[in-house]
Design an enzyme around this catalytic site. Sequence first.
Site, short mmCIF file in Angstrom:
data_model
loop_
_atom_site.label_atom_id
_atom_site.label_comp_id
_atom_site.label_asym_id
_atom_site.label_seq_id
_atom_site.Cartn_x
_atom_site.Cartn_y
_atom_site.Cartn_z
N CYS A 1 13.72 10.56 6.58
CA CYS A 1 13.83 10.29 7.77
C CYS A 1 15.28 9.98 8.39
O CYS A 1 15.20 10.35 9.34
CB CYS A 1 13.25 8.69 8.00
SG CYS A 1 13.85 7.57 6.48
N GLY B 1 4.01 3.24 13.71
CA GLY B 1 5.08 2.04 14.14
C GLY B 1 4.40 1.33 15.50
O GLY B 1 4.55 0.23 15.47
N LYS C 1 0.92 -1.30 -0.04
CA LYS C 1 0.08 -0.02 -0.02
C LYS C 1 0.83 1.33 0.12
O LYS C 1 1.54 1.52 0.96
CB LYS C 1 -1.00 0.00 1.30
CG LYS C 1 -1.81 1.28 1.20
CD LYS C 1 -2.62 1.72 2.25
CE LYS C 1 -1.93 2.41 3.22
NZ LYS C 1 -1.73 3.84 2.78
N THR D 1 6.93 7.03 13.83
CA THR D 1 6.98 6.18 15.03
C THR D 1 5.66 6.07 15.65
O THR D 1 5.55 4.89 16.14
CB THR D 1 7.98 7.16 15.96
OG1 THR D 1 9.33 7.25 15.21
CG2 THR D 1 8.14 6.15 17.12
N GLU E 1 11.07 14.97 15.70
CA GLU E 1 11.20 14.92 14.05
C GLU E 1 10.22 15.87 13.45
O GLU E 1 8.92 15.78 13.78
CB GLU E 1 10.72 13.54 13.59
CG GLU E 1 11.07 13.21 12.10
CD GLU E 1 10.86 12.12 11.45
OE1 GLU E 1 11.70 11.43 11.08
OE2 GLU E 1 9.66 11.41 11.74
N GLY F 1 7.45 4.83 8.14
CA GLY F 1 6.51 5.79 8.23
C GLY F 1 6.83 6.34 9.72
O GLY F 1 7.87 6.28 10.19
N GLU G 1 10.63 0.80 9.94
CA GLU G 1 11.52 1.80 9.74
C GLU G 1 10.99 3.12 9.96
O GLU G 1 10.11 3.44 9.38
CB GLU G 1 12.10 1.80 8.29
CG GLU G 1 13.43 2.42 8.13
CD GLU G 1 13.44 3.70 7.53
OE1 GLU G 1 13.42 4.66 8.24
OE2 GLU G 1 13.17 3.96 6.19
P1 NAI Z 1 2.09 7.77 8.98
O1 NAI Z 1 3.05 6.79 9.45
O2 NAI Z 1 0.70 8.10 9.44
O3 NAI Z 1 2.06 7.10 7.30
C1 NAI Z 1 2.93 6.21 6.71
C2 NAI Z 1 2.20 5.16 6.01
O4 NAI Z 1 1.38 4.36 7.10
C3 NAI Z 1 0.94 5.49 4.96
O5 NAI Z 1 1.05 4.74 4.16
C4 NAI Z 1 -0.39 5.58 5.85
O6 NAI Z 1 -1.65 5.33 5.24
C5 NAI Z 1 -0.09 4.33 6.82
N1 NAI Z 1 -0.82 4.13 8.02
C6 NAI Z 1 -1.28 5.28 8.76
N2 NAI Z 1 -1.97 4.65 9.77
C7 NAI Z 1 -1.80 3.20 9.73
C8 NAI Z 1 -2.31 2.22 10.73
N3 NAI Z 1 -2.73 2.19 11.86
N4 NAI Z 1 -1.70 1.08 10.31
C9 NAI Z 1 -1.03 0.81 9.12
N5 NAI Z 1 -0.94 1.73 8.29
C10 NAI Z 1 -0.96 2.95 8.58
O7 NAI Z 1 2.91 9.24 8.53
P2 NAI Z 1 2.07 10.47 8.04
O8 NAI Z 1 0.88 10.83 8.94
O9 NAI Z 1 1.93 10.63 6.87
O10 NAI Z 1 3.45 11.46 8.67
C11 NAI Z 1 3.38 12.05 10.18
C12 NAI Z 1 4.96 11.93 10.35
O11 NAI Z 1 5.43 10.95 10.11
C13 NAI Z 1 5.72 12.88 9.51
O12 NAI Z 1 5.50 14.48 9.86
C14 NAI Z 1 7.17 12.46 9.85
O13 NAI Z 1 7.60 12.96 11.14
C15 NAI Z 1 6.88 10.93 10.08
N6 NAI Z 1 7.20 10.25 8.85
C16 NAI Z 1 8.28 9.47 8.81
C17 NAI Z 1 8.53 8.83 7.71
C18 NAI Z 1 9.77 7.78 7.58
O14 NAI Z 1 10.34 7.82 6.60
N7 NAI Z 1 10.32 7.28 8.54
C19 NAI Z 1 7.64 8.70 6.43
C20 NAI Z 1 6.40 9.43 6.68
C21 NAI Z 1 6.14 10.09 7.74
#
Ligand code: NAI
Length: 490
Positions: free
Chosen positions: A302, A251, A194, A248, A399, A246, A268
């Site tokens: 990240c 995560g 996804k 933390t 972050e 995505g 990650e």
């Molecule tokens: P997020 O962690 O919500 O999104 C990442 C992915 O997880 C997306 O595909 C989302 O649809 C999915 N997701 C969301 N909730 C989920 C759940 N309960 N179960 C399974 N999958 C789920 O990140 P978001 O809200 O887009 O960004 C928020 C913050 O996260 C950013 O400001 C940044 O600090 C951090 N982030 C870190 C990343 C990294 O590469 N380590 C990448 C994206 C965001």
Amino acid sequence: MAIPENKLAFEGGWQYSPAPESIDHINLKTKYDLYIGGEFVAPESGRYFDTVNPATEECIAKVADANEADVDKAVKAARKAYNGAWSKMKAAERGKYIFRIARIMQERAREFAAIESLDGGKPIRESRDIDIPLAAAHFFYYAGWADKLEYAFPGRKVKPLGVAGQVIPWNFPLLMASWKIAPALACGNTVVLKPAETTPLTAMKLAEAIADAGLPPGVVNIVTGAGQTGAAIVTHPGVQKVAFTGSTKVGRIIQKALAGTNKKYTLELGGKAANIVFADAAIDQAVEGIVNGIFFNQGHVCCAGSRLLVQESVADEVVQKLKDRMDTLIVGDPLDKNTDIGAINSPMQLEKIESYLEIGQQEGGVMHQSSCALPDKGYWCRPTIFTGVSQSNRVVQEEIFGPVLAIQTFRTLDEAVSKANNTPYGLSGGIWTDKGAKIFKMTQKIRAGVIWANTFNKFDPTSPFGGYKESGFGREGGLHGLDAYLNLEA
Ligand code: NAI
Ligand code: MG
């Protein structure tokens, strides 16, 4: 400080004629269905959401919103392919399919790059020179492993896990899809992936490439949707392995959901890396590295170098040079080849970054931003630095995921180490010094998965990537990345 000679040329910003990448050659549909069992199928609910161009705020395409029933269909298709064609195939044949995906990606690189910039806001220079070539390189690299797995783990029996459920973020959409899909396939697994809801389009183009490569139906399934769709993949009992990149926060939710199950998983997550500049470093080179480390991809990285630790004796010089360099950076149209900093990925992310700009000032930090012009429409943030911040400040600890750098000074190597390690994260770090011995000493003391020396943000499919502490666990990339997709038996 005297004005550098070349500073005069910067007054009012650099003036370049626009050099937009052509988008005539790209082929986008107005509506994208789910890719399940080798076919594009409508979502059960009939619901679609918009994916928006963050530089113009215009809708680019409608994208299917997958619910639990759709995810179930995708997992079943993946299981069927796993039991059938994929596991019956010789490993060398499997490798050929992966090579084929890599080559198609290269052939369509210009199209992929333009779509990545349209949908996500990153400068075309980055999607063209970094994201897409690296994505293809991951497929090439892992294709080579498909028939050599027993050499990767001598003396062990290697077995695929089954169906891998993969959830990825919006900062490197196609690259993250490739990091996840290529090793999973090379190890003989099938996949349900996804993409993030703000950047689904290159994943759908990848689905087309996979279909064109003739992979057996169901080996790769791509479903679109937001958090609930991701949760449905993670918790589906037919999934044997979860790979997530995505926040933390999510995560943690995933780790809780998987506790007590026998699913294998890798997470990650975020980071708060420090670039550490010693007085003996090549300063101009370090300043370029700092700029690359935090302003690259709008700081949506990240492993971004979102903190700078600079040795006190050169701090004034480094900060002044950094400010001069920031003034030359062009923020604007992601499709323009002159652009250094593109659009912030979404209004939610812009709001988050702006709230940190407030917080940093309230905490007593001194904020400096470049003075460049911003487009009228779209989501933008000027490159920003904070000086006068201390270790407990939120802009130092948390972050931000935007082009915002927190700067602190240090006197001794030990002080640099203790400040660098003093955050909840441990994904990456950068060291700038003329002395090899100092590099070795620092790399042993910094608690981070990746450490760059006299460079920053360099990636290669052969080298493992992953974090310590709240940055997650497991390694992706390289030989280590195979481990996450295999059962190793004695
Ligand atoms: P997020 O962690 O919500 O999104 C990442 C992915 O997880 C997306 O595909 C989302 O649809 C999915 N997701 C969301 N909730 C989920 C759940 N309960 N179960 C399974 N999958 C789920 O990140 P978001 O809200 O887009 O960004 C928020 C913050 O996260 C950013 O400001 C940044 O600090 C951090 N982030 C870190 C990343 C990294 O590469 N380590 C990448 C994206 C965001
Ligand atoms: Mg978008």
